[in-house]
Design a protein around this motif. Sequence first.
Motif, PDB file in Angstrom:
ATOM      1  N   UNK A  16      38.895 -70.872 -11.601  1.00  0.00           N
ATOM      2  CA  UNK A  16      38.660 -72.051 -10.763  1.00  0.00           C
ATOM      3  C   UNK A  16      37.446 -71.795  -9.874  1.00  0.00           C
ATOM      4  N   UNK A  17      36.569 -72.765  -9.794  1.00  0.00           N
ATOM      5  CA  UNK A  17      35.503 -72.631  -8.802  1.00  0.00           C
ATOM      6  C   UNK A  17      35.953 -73.317  -7.506  1.00  0.00           C
ATOM      7  N   UNK A  18      35.202 -73.161  -6.458  1.00  0.00           N
ATOM      8  CA  UNK A  18      35.602 -73.684  -5.145  1.00  0.00           C
ATOM      9  C   UNK A  18      35.772 -75.199  -5.166  1.00  0.00           C
ATOM     10  N   UNK A  19      34.903 -75.888  -5.867  1.00  0.00           N
ATOM     11  CA  UNK A  19      34.976 -77.352  -5.904  1.00  0.00           C
ATOM     12  C   UNK A  19      36.261 -77.818  -6.590  1.00  0.00           C
ATOM     13  N   UNK A  20      36.638 -77.134  -7.669  1.00  0.00           N
ATOM     14  CA  UNK A  20      37.869 -77.505  -8.377  1.00  0.00           C
ATOM     15  C   UNK A  20      39.094 -77.274  -7.514  1.00  0.00           C
ATOM     16  N   UNK A  21      39.122 -76.137  -6.816  1.00  0.00           N
ATOM     17  CA  UNK A  21      40.259 -75.859  -5.940  1.00  0.00           C
ATOM     18  C   UNK A  21      40.335 -76.855  -4.791  1.00  0.00           C
ATOM     19  N   UNK A  22      39.199 -77.173  -4.210  1.00  0.00           N
ATOM     20  CA  UNK A  22      39.189 -78.139  -3.106  1.00  0.00           C
ATOM     21  C   UNK A  22      39.694 -79.499  -3.576  1.00  0.00           C
ATOM     22  N   UNK A  23      39.271 -79.915  -4.762  1.00  0.00           N
ATOM     23  CA  UNK A  23      39.714 -81.196  -5.311  1.00  0.00           C
ATOM     24  C   UNK A  23      41.217 -81.171  -5.576  1.00  0.00           C
ATOM     25  N   UNK A  24      41.711 -80.065  -6.109  1.00  0.00           N
ATOM     26  CA  UNK A  24      43.138 -79.943  -6.399  1.00  0.00           C
ATOM     27  C   UNK A  24      43.968 -79.963  -5.124  1.00  0.00           C
ATOM     28  N   UNK A  25      43.559 -79.187  -4.116  1.00  0.00           N
ATOM     29  CA  UNK A  25      44.310 -79.139  -2.859  1.00  0.00           C
ATOM     30  C   UNK A  25      44.258 -80.482  -2.121  1.00  0.00           C
ATOM     31  N   UNK A  26      43.130 -81.171  -2.230  1.00  0.00           N
ATOM     32  CA  UNK A  26      43.035 -82.496  -1.610  1.00  0.00           C
ATOM     33  C   UNK A  26      44.007 -83.460  -2.265  1.00  0.00           C
ATOM     34  N   UNK A  27      44.111 -83.374  -3.573  1.00  0.00           N
ATOM     35  CA  UNK A  27      45.062 -84.226  -4.308  1.00  0.00           C
ATOM     36  C   UNK A  27      46.501 -83.943  -3.872  1.00  0.00           C
ATOM     37  N   UNK A  28      46.838 -82.669  -3.724  1.00  0.00           N
ATOM     38  CA  UNK A  28      48.191 -82.298  -3.295  1.00  0.00           C
ATOM     39  C   UNK A  28      48.453 -82.792  -1.878  1.00  0.00           C
ATOM     40  N   UNK A  29      47.458 -82.641  -0.999  1.00  0.00           N
ATOM     41  CA  UNK A  29      47.617 -83.083   0.394  1.00  0.00           C
ATOM     42  C   UNK A  29      47.802 -84.592   0.508  1.00  0.00           C
ATOM     43  N   UNK A  30      47.365 -85.334  -0.496  1.00  0.00           N
ATOM     44  CA  UNK A  30      47.507 -86.796  -0.453  1.00  0.00           C
ATOM     45  C   UNK A  30      48.927 -87.248  -0.782  1.00  0.00           C
TER      46      UNK A  30
END
Length: 253
Positions: A16-30
């Motif tokens: 995972x690169x940083x952008x992918x992880x950030x996108x994934x965690x943002x989705x979970x936080x929503x």
Amino acid sequence: MSVQKLQSTDSGLDDFDDAELEQLYTWIDSIPLSRPKKNIARDFSDGVLVSEIMHHKFPHLVQKHNYSVANSTSKKMENWYYLNRKVFKKLNFELSEELIRDLVNAKPGTIELLLQMLKMKIERAEWEMRSRKNPPPKAQRGRRNDSDQPEADQNMGSPGRHKKGTSPTRAGGHEYYTNQPRQKILRNVSEADHVPRLVFEEKVQECLAKDETIKILQAKIHRLEHLIHLKDVRIDDLQGRVESMRPTGQFRR
């Protein structure tokens, strides 16, 4: 079509690169969850939060009361086994025994692997549902609108960010842990989806719930009609008494 099996990996978060992880965690936080996320590997280790994600997206398909917060390994495994049988197979994939144990043991990177797969499957299912609710005009049918496709489908024709010749573990499925290019991996994920089955079962559950609501409302209507009838009878009775009490002749002086 065979069910894809999501296997464990030793690479952790390296794929995972940083952008992918950030996108994934943002989705979970929503998504509203019952407890805060302090350590994602430990917080998701009993499978309860994953069941809440699925319930949030498909409320008629997943019943949260079937999954209880657990500390023991055996109970955590039980939750994951139930998710595997009742939920993941409807998304056309399942977890390997080794992967379930890695999730229970909070192995770093394992929950991200699963959540990324779920995100892709859910977005595909949501797109299918929208397409069925709002079909395109006849003139546009058969045309592919890439901007409206799920992210996995849009990326099918684009080169990956990972090293040449390798495949990201986040794509999921035992067939994906090879040296296939990223384009091939995403195509496999998209083509292998049995989303219509998930959509169908979700709609069946919605219809059952609506049928139950209709029955309850019909029972209430019947009860109210009965009460109205009783009141009408009572009114008629009182009117009869009033009429009987009225004088029939004129008073004489």
